[in-house]
Design a protein around this motif. Structure first.
Motif, PDB file in Angstrom:
ATOM      1  N   ASN A  41     -65.577  66.103 -92.154  1.00 62.49           N
ATOM      2  CA  ASN A  41     -65.846  66.491 -90.770  1.00 62.49           C
ATOM      3  C   ASN A  41     -65.194  67.848 -90.500  1.00 62.49           C
ATOM      4  OD1 ASN A  41     -63.000  65.985 -89.749  1.00 62.49           O
ATOM      5  ND2 ASN A  41     -63.536  63.915 -90.430  1.00 62.49           N
ATOM      6  N   GLY A  42     -65.473  68.379 -89.316  1.00 60.35           N
ATOM      7  CA  GLY A  42     -64.973  69.705 -88.988  1.00 60.35           C
ATOM      8  C   GLY A  42     -63.466  69.794 -88.928  1.00 60.35           C
TER       9      GLY A  42
ATOM     10  N   VAL B 230     -68.655  78.647 -96.039  1.00 63.32           N
ATOM     11  CA  VAL B 230     -68.662  77.213 -95.758  1.00 63.32           C
ATOM     12  C   VAL B 230     -70.105  76.747 -95.614  1.00 63.32           C
ATOM     13  CG1 VAL B 230     -68.132  75.451 -94.042  1.00 63.32           C
ATOM     14  CG2 VAL B 230     -66.398  77.124 -94.660  1.00 63.32           C
ATOM     15  N   LEU B 231     -70.465  75.707 -96.374  1.00 64.65           N
ATOM     16  CA  LEU B 231     -71.729  74.996 -96.174  1.00 64.65           C
ATOM     17  C   LEU B 231     -71.410  73.803 -95.289  1.00 64.65           C
ATOM     18  CD1 LEU B 231     -73.264  74.876 -99.786  1.00 64.65           C
ATOM     19  CD2 LEU B 231     -74.102  76.224 -97.869  1.00 64.65           C
ATOM     20  N   MET B 232     -72.089  73.681 -94.147  1.00 65.16           N
ATOM     21  CA  MET B 232     -71.654  72.676 -93.179  1.00 65.16           C
ATOM     22  C   MET B 232     -72.827  71.979 -92.490  1.00 65.16           C
ATOM     23  SD  MET B 232     -68.862  73.188 -90.147  1.00 65.16           S
ATOM     24  CE  MET B 232     -69.616  74.710 -89.573  1.00 65.16           C
ATOM     25  N   ASP B 233     -72.719  70.670 -92.388  1.00 63.65           N
ATOM     26  CA  ASP B 233     -73.682  69.877 -91.626  1.00 63.65           C
ATOM     27  C   ASP B 233     -73.396  70.046 -90.137  1.00 63.65           C
ATOM     28  OD1 ASP B 233     -75.724  68.127 -91.049  1.00 63.65           O
ATOM     29  OD2 ASP B 233     -74.618  66.325 -91.617  1.00 63.65           O
ATOM     30  N   LEU B 234     -74.340  69.636 -89.301  1.00 57.01           N
ATOM     31  CA  LEU B 234     -74.116  69.694 -87.859  1.00 57.01           C
ATOM     32  C   LEU B 234     -73.521  68.408 -87.315  1.00 57.01           C
ATOM     33  CD1 LEU B 234     -77.221  71.587 -86.386  1.00 57.01           C
ATOM     34  CD2 LEU B 234     -74.906  72.431 -86.774  1.00 57.01           C
ATOM     35  N   LYS B 235     -74.175  67.281 -87.602  1.00 59.05           N
ATOM     36  CA  LYS B 235     -73.714  66.019 -87.019  1.00 59.05           C
ATOM     37  C   LYS B 235     -72.664  65.386 -87.917  1.00 59.05           C
ATOM     38  CE  LYS B 235     -75.422  61.793 -84.827  1.00 59.05           C
ATOM     39  NZ  LYS B 235     -74.915  62.109 -83.489  1.00 59.05           N
ATOM     40  N   MET B 236     -71.404  65.478 -87.497  1.00 64.71           N
ATOM     41  CA  MET B 236     -70.285  64.892 -88.223  1.00 64.71           C
ATOM     42  C   MET B 236     -69.342  64.237 -87.221  1.00 64.71           C
ATOM     43  SD  MET B 236     -69.317  67.902 -91.009  1.00 64.71           S
ATOM     44  CE  MET B 236     -69.044  69.154 -89.741  1.00 64.71           C
TER      45      MET B 236
ATOM     46  N   VAL C 289     -65.669  63.145 -85.475  1.00 66.88           N
ATOM     47  CA  VAL C 289     -64.408  63.810 -85.096  1.00 66.88           C
ATOM     48  C   VAL C 289     -64.675  65.195 -84.521  1.00 66.88           C
ATOM     49  CG1 VAL C 289     -62.067  64.462 -85.780  1.00 66.88           C
ATOM     50  CG2 VAL C 289     -63.200  62.546 -86.937  1.00 66.88           C
ATOM     51  N   LYS C 290     -65.163  66.123 -85.337  1.00 63.25           N
ATOM     52  CA  LYS C 290     -65.526  67.458 -84.861  1.00 63.25           C
ATOM     53  C   LYS C 290     -66.823  67.857 -85.548  1.00 63.25           C
ATOM     54  CE  LYS C 290     -62.287  70.577 -84.168  1.00 63.25           C
ATOM     55  NZ  LYS C 290     -62.386  70.895 -82.717  1.00 63.25           N
ATOM     56  N   ASP C 291     -67.875  68.067 -84.745  1.00 64.81           N
ATOM     57  CA  ASP C 291     -69.185  68.336 -85.333  1.00 64.81           C
ATOM     58  C   ASP C 291     -69.323  69.803 -85.751  1.00 64.81           C
ATOM     59  OD1 ASP C 291     -70.055  69.942 -83.099  1.00 64.81           O
ATOM     60  OD2 ASP C 291     -70.575  68.131 -82.004  1.00 64.81           O
ATOM     61  N   GLY C 292     -70.472  70.119 -86.338  1.00 68.27           N
ATOM     62  CA  GLY C 292     -70.692  71.451 -86.866  1.00 68.27           C
ATOM     63  C   GLY C 292     -70.790  72.539 -85.815  1.00 68.27           C
ATOM     64  N   ILE C 293     -71.253  72.175 -84.621  1.00 69.13           N
ATOM     65  CA  ILE C 293     -71.354  73.163 -83.548  1.00 69.13           C
ATOM     66  C   ILE C 293     -69.961  73.592 -83.091  1.00 69.13           C
ATOM     67  CG2 ILE C 293     -72.149  73.573 -81.180  1.00 69.13           C
ATOM     68  CD1 ILE C 293     -74.431  71.602 -81.750  1.00 69.13           C
ATOM     69  N   GLU C 294     -69.110  72.608 -82.813  1.00 65.52           N
ATOM     70  CA  GLU C 294     -67.733  72.904 -82.414  1.00 65.52           C
ATOM     71  C   GLU C 294     -67.000  73.688 -83.512  1.00 65.52           C
ATOM     72  OE1 GLU C 294     -65.793  69.438 -79.966  1.00 65.52           O
ATOM     73  OE2 GLU C 294     -66.909  68.586 -81.638  1.00 65.52           O
TER      74      GLU C 294
ATOM     75  N   THR D   1     -68.242  75.578 -85.938  1.00 65.85           N
ATOM     76  CA  THR D   1     -68.752  76.946 -86.081  1.00 65.85           C
ATOM     77  C   THR D   1     -68.108  77.864 -85.050  1.00 65.85           C
ATOM     78  OG1 THR D   1     -70.887  76.196 -86.965  1.00 65.85           O
ATOM     79  CG2 THR D   1     -70.822  78.401 -85.986  1.00 65.85           C
ATOM     80  N   LYS D   2     -68.017  77.400 -83.824  1.00 64.87           N
ATOM     81  CA  LYS D   2     -67.402  78.205 -82.761  1.00 64.87           C
ATOM     82  C   LYS D   2     -65.919  78.444 -83.054  1.00 64.87           C
ATOM     83  CE  LYS D   2     -70.638  76.646 -79.193  1.00 64.87           C
ATOM     84  NZ  LYS D   2     -70.837  75.840 -77.975  1.00 64.87           N
ATOM     85  N   TYR D   3     -65.240  77.421 -83.583  1.00 59.67           N
ATOM     86  CA  TYR D   3     -63.823  77.558 -83.919  1.00 59.67           C
ATOM     87  C   TYR D   3     -63.635  78.599 -85.026  1.00 59.67           C
ATOM     88  CZ  TYR D   3     -59.028  76.287 -85.145  1.00 59.67           C
ATOM     89  OH  TYR D   3     -57.681  76.329 -85.396  1.00 59.67           O
ATOM     90  N   PHE D   4     -64.473  78.525 -86.053  1.00 59.60           N
ATOM     91  CA  PHE D   4     -64.375  79.484 -87.156  1.00 59.60           C
ATOM     92  C   PHE D   4     -64.662  80.892 -86.679  1.00 59.60           C
ATOM     93  CE2 PHE D   4     -63.976  75.978 -89.896  1.00 59.60           C
ATOM     94  CZ  PHE D   4     -63.670  76.428 -91.165  1.00 59.60           C
ATOM     95  N   ASN D   5     -65.644  81.042 -85.819  1.00 54.91           N
ATOM     96  CA  ASN D   5     -65.998  82.371 -85.309  1.00 54.91           C
ATOM     97  C   ASN D   5     -64.815  83.011 -84.586  1.00 54.91           C
ATOM     98  OD1 ASN D   5     -67.894  84.496 -84.816  1.00 54.91           O
ATOM     99  ND2 ASN D   5     -68.101  83.773 -82.725  1.00 54.91           N
ATOM    100  N   LYS D   6     -63.998  82.168 -83.947  1.00 52.15           N
ATOM    101  CA  LYS D   6     -62.844  82.674 -83.205  1.00 52.15           C
ATOM    102  C   LYS D   6     -61.613  82.850 -84.081  1.00 52.15           C
ATOM    103  CE  LYS D   6     -59.967  81.655 -79.151  1.00 52.15           C
ATOM    104  NZ  LYS D   6     -59.741  80.725 -78.008  1.00 52.15           N
ATOM    105  N   HIS D   7     -61.343  81.890 -84.957  1.00 51.65           N
ATOM    106  CA  HIS D   7     -60.076  81.877 -85.697  1.00 51.65           C
ATOM    107  C   HIS D   7     -60.193  82.339 -87.155  1.00 51.65           C
ATOM    108  CE1 HIS D   7     -57.964  79.816 -82.421  1.00 51.65           C
ATOM    109  NE2 HIS D   7     -59.053  79.086 -82.284  1.00 51.65           N
ATOM    110  N   PHE D   8     -61.370  82.193 -87.750  1.00 48.88           N
ATOM    111  CA  PHE D   8     -61.578  82.615 -89.140  1.00 48.88           C
ATOM    112  C   PHE D   8     -62.860  83.433 -89.247  1.00 48.88           C
ATOM    113  CE2 PHE D   8     -59.347  78.482 -89.429  1.00 48.88           C
ATOM    114  CZ  PHE D   8     -58.221  78.854 -90.156  1.00 48.88           C
ATOM    115  N   PRO D   9     -62.950  84.544 -88.550  1.00 47.40           N
ATOM    116  CA  PRO D   9     -64.211  85.306 -88.526  1.00 47.40           C
ATOM    117  C   PRO D   9     -64.618  85.867 -89.886  1.00 47.40           C
ATOM    118  CG  PRO D   9     -62.424  86.581 -87.542  1.00 47.40           C
ATOM    119  CD  PRO D   9     -61.895  85.194 -87.746  1.00 47.40           C
ATOM    120  N   GLN D  10     -63.660  85.933 -90.814  1.00 45.39           N
ATOM    121  CA  GLN D  10     -63.970  86.467 -92.147  1.00 45.39           C
ATOM    122  C   GLN D  10     -64.719  85.452 -93.010  1.00 45.39           C
ATOM    123  OE1 GLN D  10     -61.088  85.339 -91.174  1.00 45.39           O
ATOM    124  NE2 GLN D  10     -60.019  84.287 -92.833  1.00 45.39           N
TER     125      GLN D  10
END
Length: 218
Positions: free
Chosen positions: A39-40, A55-61, A63-68, A70-79
């Motif tokens: 999970n995310g 990262v290869l990632m599913d959407l529906k997971m 605890v923390k899904d792929g949408i949440e 993705t947004k977290y990575f965009n903010k904290h791990f943009p690289q």
């Protein structure tokens, strides 16, 4: 310039699918899977220790899904670049995820060679834009519509739909399902078409994946 090795993480709550993807890409020696997550949240914890390129990632997971995530990575791990690998074929998800920081969007029916190509393109150019994504992004009505997807909304199927879905998952043909349920094959096909449209999938394989993923069958 593409590095000698591309370090990849994969997040999907179906272990057999994760292992299948890893195995299918084993022939490409410059792609190394360094992290698996269910999970995310588990993915984020792992990424804090490992540093994958992609990262290869599913959407529906859970605890923390792929949408949440993705947004977290965009903010904290943009690289770190995100490739969505999902069965959700709804075009609105594509636009929303690309807006949220995803670098590409693939369906789970994608061939391993295309997944490999997507990884290479994302490393070299920052994006992988296949025909499916391009079709969404060029539609005039996409930019003017706001879509906030909810992966946790309840999925309701009727008893007849559930029976058809169960038999599809058991690999019965439409004609065989019709005989078992004492209805016409045309009715079976109509129910399947309705389910595929509702679930955002395009064939019986997609129906099976969706049913398993969402525990719609016993």
């Amino acid at each position: 310039m593409t590095p000698e090795f591309i370090n990849v993480a994969i997040a999907d709550d179906h272990k057999i699918f994760r292992k299948g993807v890893i195995l299918s890409l084993k022939a490409y020696h410059n792609i190394r899977f360094i992290l698996e997550a269910e999970n995310g949240e588990e993915l984020i914890k792992g990424v804090e220790k490992e540093q994958p390129d992609i990262v290869l990632m599913d959407l529906k997971m859970p605890v923390k899904d792929g949408i949440e995530t993705t947004k977290y990575f965009n903010k904290h791990f943009p690289q770190i670049r995100i490739l969505i690998l999902t069965m959700f074929e709804d075009e609105r998800f594509v636009g929303h995820l690309m807006d949220s920081g995803a670098n590409g969007y693939l369906l789970k029916s994608t061939e391993p060679a295309e997944i490999k190509q997507a990884i290479m393109d994302v490393m070299n150019t920052g994006f992988y834009l296949n025909n499916f994504v391009n079709r969404v992004l060029i539609k005039k009505n996409y930019a003017g519509k706001k879509f906030n997807p909810n992966l946790n909304s309840e999925i309701v199927v009727s008893e007849r739909e559930k029976e058809v879905l169960s038999l599809v998952c058991m690999e019965y043909t439409a004609q065989e399902i019709a005989q078992k349920m004492e209805i016409s094959a045309r009715t079976v096909e109509a129910i399947k078409d309705r389910l595929m449209e509702r679930f955002g999938v395009k064939n019986s394989v997609g129906l099976v994946f969706f049913a398993m993923k969402n525990s719609l069958i016993d």
